[in-house]
Design an enzyme around this catalytic site. Structure first.
Site, mmCIF file in Angstrom:
data_model
loop_
_atom_site.group_PDB
_atom_site.id
_atom_site.type_symbol
_atom_site.label_atom_id
_atom_site.label_comp_id
_atom_site.label_asym_id
_atom_site.label_seq_id
_atom_site.Cartn_x
_atom_site.Cartn_y
_atom_site.Cartn_z
ATOM 1 N N HIS A 70 0.835 -1.189 0.000
ATOM 2 C CA HIS A 70 0.000 0.000 0.000
ATOM 3 C C HIS A 70 0.879 1.253 0.000
ATOM 4 O O HIS A 70 2.049 1.221 0.407
ATOM 5 C CB HIS A 70 -0.916 0.005 1.213
ATOM 6 C CG HIS A 70 -2.001 -1.028 1.128
ATOM 7 N ND1 HIS A 70 -3.003 -1.124 2.052
ATOM 8 C CD2 HIS A 70 -2.253 -2.002 0.218
ATOM 9 C CE1 HIS A 70 -3.825 -2.112 1.734
ATOM 10 N NE2 HIS A 70 -3.376 -2.659 0.612
ATOM 11 N N GLU A 72 0.851 3.822 1.889
ATOM 12 C CA GLU A 72 1.319 4.168 3.228
ATOM 13 C C GLU A 72 2.525 3.320 3.622
ATOM 14 O O GLU A 72 3.499 3.819 4.189
ATOM 15 C CB GLU A 72 0.210 3.973 4.266
ATOM 16 C CG GLU A 72 -1.054 4.743 3.990
ATOM 17 C CD GLU A 72 -2.075 3.937 3.174
ATOM 18 O OE1 GLU A 72 -1.710 3.362 2.116
ATOM 19 O OE2 GLU A 72 -3.235 3.877 3.596
ATOM 20 N N CYS A 96 -6.127 1.522 5.446
ATOM 21 C CA CYS A 96 -6.786 0.311 5.944
ATOM 22 C C CYS A 96 -6.304 0.072 7.382
ATOM 23 O O CYS A 96 -5.356 0.706 7.839
ATOM 24 C CB CYS A 96 -6.454 -0.882 5.050
ATOM 25 S SG CYS A 96 -4.733 -1.424 5.135
ATOM 26 N N CYS A 99 -2.510 -0.853 7.635
ATOM 27 C CA CYS A 99 -1.619 0.301 7.482
ATOM 28 C C CYS A 99 -1.737 1.219 8.694
ATOM 29 O O CYS A 99 -0.737 1.801 9.129
ATOM 30 C CB CYS A 99 -1.935 1.063 6.198
ATOM 31 S SG CYS A 99 -1.359 0.206 4.704
#
Length: 152
Positions: A70, A72, A96, A99
């Site tokens: 992701h 992040e 999410c 993360c």
């Protein structure tokens, strides 16, 4: 802009939107910017780990989800510095829950993110994100995506 965002918050969300466009993912492009005050510390977008070919894997949903990092995560991994007290800006989806846990562990204290009009696909994960951010003392500023786009 009536969202109450500061000028630099809008700038960093705009940069996260720009960085999201670097992702090769055909269905979801997300960008993240970690900042300390007015200084960019790290950038990230969703994609495969370095050195992995994404040509044929991006269109196989199961494989893509197994391999993709992701935005992040990439921003956290590439930062190379202490992130305590920093802010992460995420566009166009909120972090999410997985993360969010990583964000908490790094000492980041503020998350500024856009929220799309239709959150049904991600609502369960984002509900958990909100809960753990609140419990850990991480401030989460949610900006409706349409409000940010209106300001452009």
């Amino acid at each position: 802009m009536s969202s109450g965002l500061e000028k630099w918050d809008r700038r960093f969300l705009g940069l996260a939107a720009h960085v999201a466009g670097w992702s090769k993912d055909p269905s979801t492009q997300v960008g993240a910017v970690i900042a300390n005050g007015k200084r960019v510390v790290s950038l990230g977008f969703n994609g495969f780990p370095q050195g992995l070919s994404d040509d044929h894997r991006l269109h196989d949903r199961e494989t893509k989800y197994s391999l993709v990092l992701h935005a992040e995560e990439n921003a956290l991994l590439f930062s190379g510095s202490d992130l305590s007290g920093n802010t992460v800006y995420v566009y166009p989806l909120p972090p999410c829950s997985r993360c969010a846990a990583k964000i908490i562990q790094t000492g980041i204290t503020r998350v500024v993110t856009t929220i799309p009009d239709d959150m049904s696909r991600w609502e369960d994960s984002v509900a958990l994100t909100r809960t753990i951010f609140e419990e850990s003392g991480v401030e989460m500023v949610e900006v409706p995506l349409t409000l940010l786009e209106e300001a452009d």
